[in-house]
Design a protein around this motif. Structure first.
Motif, mmCIF file in Angstrom:
data_model
loop_
_atom_site.group_PDB
_atom_site.id
_atom_site.type_symbol
_atom_site.label_atom_id
_atom_site.label_comp_id
_atom_site.label_asym_id
_atom_site.label_seq_id
_atom_site.Cartn_x
_atom_site.Cartn_y
_atom_site.Cartn_z
ATOM 1 N N PRO A 1 0.802 -1.227 0.000
ATOM 2 C CA PRO A 1 0.000 0.000 0.000
ATOM 3 C C PRO A 1 0.834 1.276 0.000
ATOM 4 C CG PRO A 1 -0.077 -1.063 2.158
ATOM 5 C CD PRO A 1 0.652 -2.005 1.243
ATOM 6 N N VAL A 2 2.136 1.166 0.331
ATOM 7 C CA VAL A 2 2.988 2.363 0.323
ATOM 8 C C VAL A 2 3.993 2.313 -0.831
ATOM 9 C CG1 VAL A 2 2.699 2.771 2.788
ATOM 10 C CG2 VAL A 2 4.640 1.406 2.000
ATOM 11 N N ALA A 3 3.681 1.528 -1.857
ATOM 12 C CA ALA A 3 4.608 1.393 -2.999
ATOM 13 C C ALA A 3 4.915 2.754 -3.619
ATOM 14 C CB ALA A 3 4.024 0.452 -4.046
ATOM 15 N N GLY A 4 3.928 3.647 -3.628
ATOM 16 C CA GLY A 4 4.128 4.968 -4.226
ATOM 17 C C GLY A 4 5.154 5.807 -3.493
ATOM 18 N N GLN A 5 5.385 5.497 -2.234
ATOM 19 C CA GLN A 5 6.333 6.282 -1.431
ATOM 20 C C GLN A 5 7.718 5.642 -1.365
ATOM 21 O OE1 GLN A 5 3.173 6.435 -1.078
ATOM 22 N NE2 GLN A 5 2.496 7.649 0.612
ATOM 23 N N MET A 6 7.862 4.456 -1.976
ATOM 24 C CA MET A 6 9.116 3.717 -1.866
ATOM 25 C C MET A 6 10.178 4.281 -2.798
ATOM 26 S SD MET A 6 8.553 1.201 0.307
ATOM 27 C CE MET A 6 9.416 -0.339 -0.009
ATOM 28 N N LYS A 7 11.436 4.225 -2.353
ATOM 29 C CA LYS A 7 12.552 4.554 -3.240
ATOM 30 C C LYS A 7 12.834 3.329 -4.104
ATOM 31 C CE LYS A 7 15.059 7.454 0.084
ATOM 32 N NZ LYS A 7 16.226 7.478 0.974
ATOM 33 N N ASP A 8 13.473 3.556 -5.234
ATOM 34 C CA ASP A 8 13.780 2.442 -6.129
ATOM 35 C C ASP A 8 14.606 1.368 -5.445
ATOM 36 O OD1 ASP A 8 12.431 3.716 -8.067
ATOM 37 O OD2 ASP A 8 14.191 4.454 -9.151
ATOM 38 N N ASP A 9 15.592 1.802 -4.626
ATOM 39 C CA ASP A 9 16.459 0.807 -3.997
ATOM 40 C C ASP A 9 15.696 -0.013 -2.962
ATOM 41 O OD1 ASP A 9 16.217 3.027 -2.427
ATOM 42 O OD2 ASP A 9 18.293 3.083 -1.769
ATOM 43 N N ALA A 10 14.616 0.537 -2.394
ATOM 44 C CA ALA A 10 13.825 -0.216 -1.423
ATOM 45 C C ALA A 10 12.923 -1.235 -2.127
ATOM 46 C CB ALA A 10 12.987 0.726 -0.566
ATOM 47 N N THR A 11 12.344 -0.860 -3.264
ATOM 48 C CA THR A 11 11.479 -1.810 -3.967
ATOM 49 C C THR A 11 12.283 -2.993 -4.500
ATOM 50 O OG1 THR A 11 11.653 -0.458 -5.935
ATOM 51 C CG2 THR A 11 9.653 -0.205 -4.650
ATOM 52 N N ALA A 12 13.573 -2.753 -4.800
ATOM 53 C CA ALA A 12 14.399 -3.830 -5.349
ATOM 54 C C ALA A 12 14.755 -4.873 -4.298
ATOM 55 C CB ALA A 12 15.673 -3.251 -5.957
#
Ligand code: FE2
Length: 202
Positions: A81-92
């Protein structure tokens, strides 16, 4: 098609918060056990990410880790639900499956419950949010920052973050699967990454 494995998973996850000793934990247990999930839960074909998560889960003796493994094809990884607030390095480095919440398979207007998978040897940087949060580690371990408390945490441990407490996780070679619950103000828009000395030092 009704999936009894999903109900068994929810019951097992409810057990994790049963002894937390907070009113909101009790309310979460009750919501997991009594809110009907949709009769039709989509079964996914397992992929590379499931295999990766399965390795961490299979190495744990935690009953909830075994329950997640048994219901893997029903766990909606990729519903952060917080994908929009994630940095690229965190989503990876991580994946989230929200199970209970405003837009989750088990509907709840003011609570969230979900799973976090974090890859081996990775750092989830310092962040915070309005919601009160309790994490339970189900498999693997991490060097865990919760405000000024920094220590190694392993399967079976519960860690509570009051509203706006900064937190960060550094995994070792196993990676980690953890269960979270949110209560209080569960909005996603307050989720924010903070100035992090550990990131600045890299
Ligand atoms: Fe958090």
């Amino acid at each position: 098609m009704y999936a009894p494995e999903f109900d068994r998973l929810l019951a097992c996850l409810a057990d994790v918060f049963r002894d937390e000793g907070r009113v909101e934990a009790d309310r979460t247990v009750n919501a997991l056990l009594t809110t009907p999930a949709p009769q039709s839960i989509g079964k996914r074909t397992l992929g590379d990410l499931d295999a990766e998560i399965g390795v961490v889960l299979a190495a744990s003796r935690h009953p909830a880790a075994r329950a997640v493994l048994a219901a893997q094809c029903l766990v909606p990884w990729g519903t952060n639900p917080v994908a929009g607030q994630m940095k690229d390095d965190a989503t990876a480095i991580c994946a989230v499956a929200e199970l209970l919440g405003p837009d989750a398979p088990v509907p709840a207007p003011d609570l969230r419950v979900g799973l976090l998978y974090q890859r081996p040897d990775s750092y989830y940087p310092l962040h915070n949010h309005d919601a009160d949060e309790t994490y339970a580690i189900l498999a693997g371990s991490a060097l865990w920052t919760a405000g000024g408390d920094v220590r190694q945490r392993g399967a079976g441990e519960l860690i509570h973050h009051p509203s706006l407490m900064p937190h960060a996780f550094r995994t070792g070679p196993e990676g980690m699967v953890a269960l979270y619950r949110w209560s209080g103000d569960i909005n996603a828009h307050s989720y924010a990454f903070l100035d992090d000395p550990a990131v600045r030092a890299v």
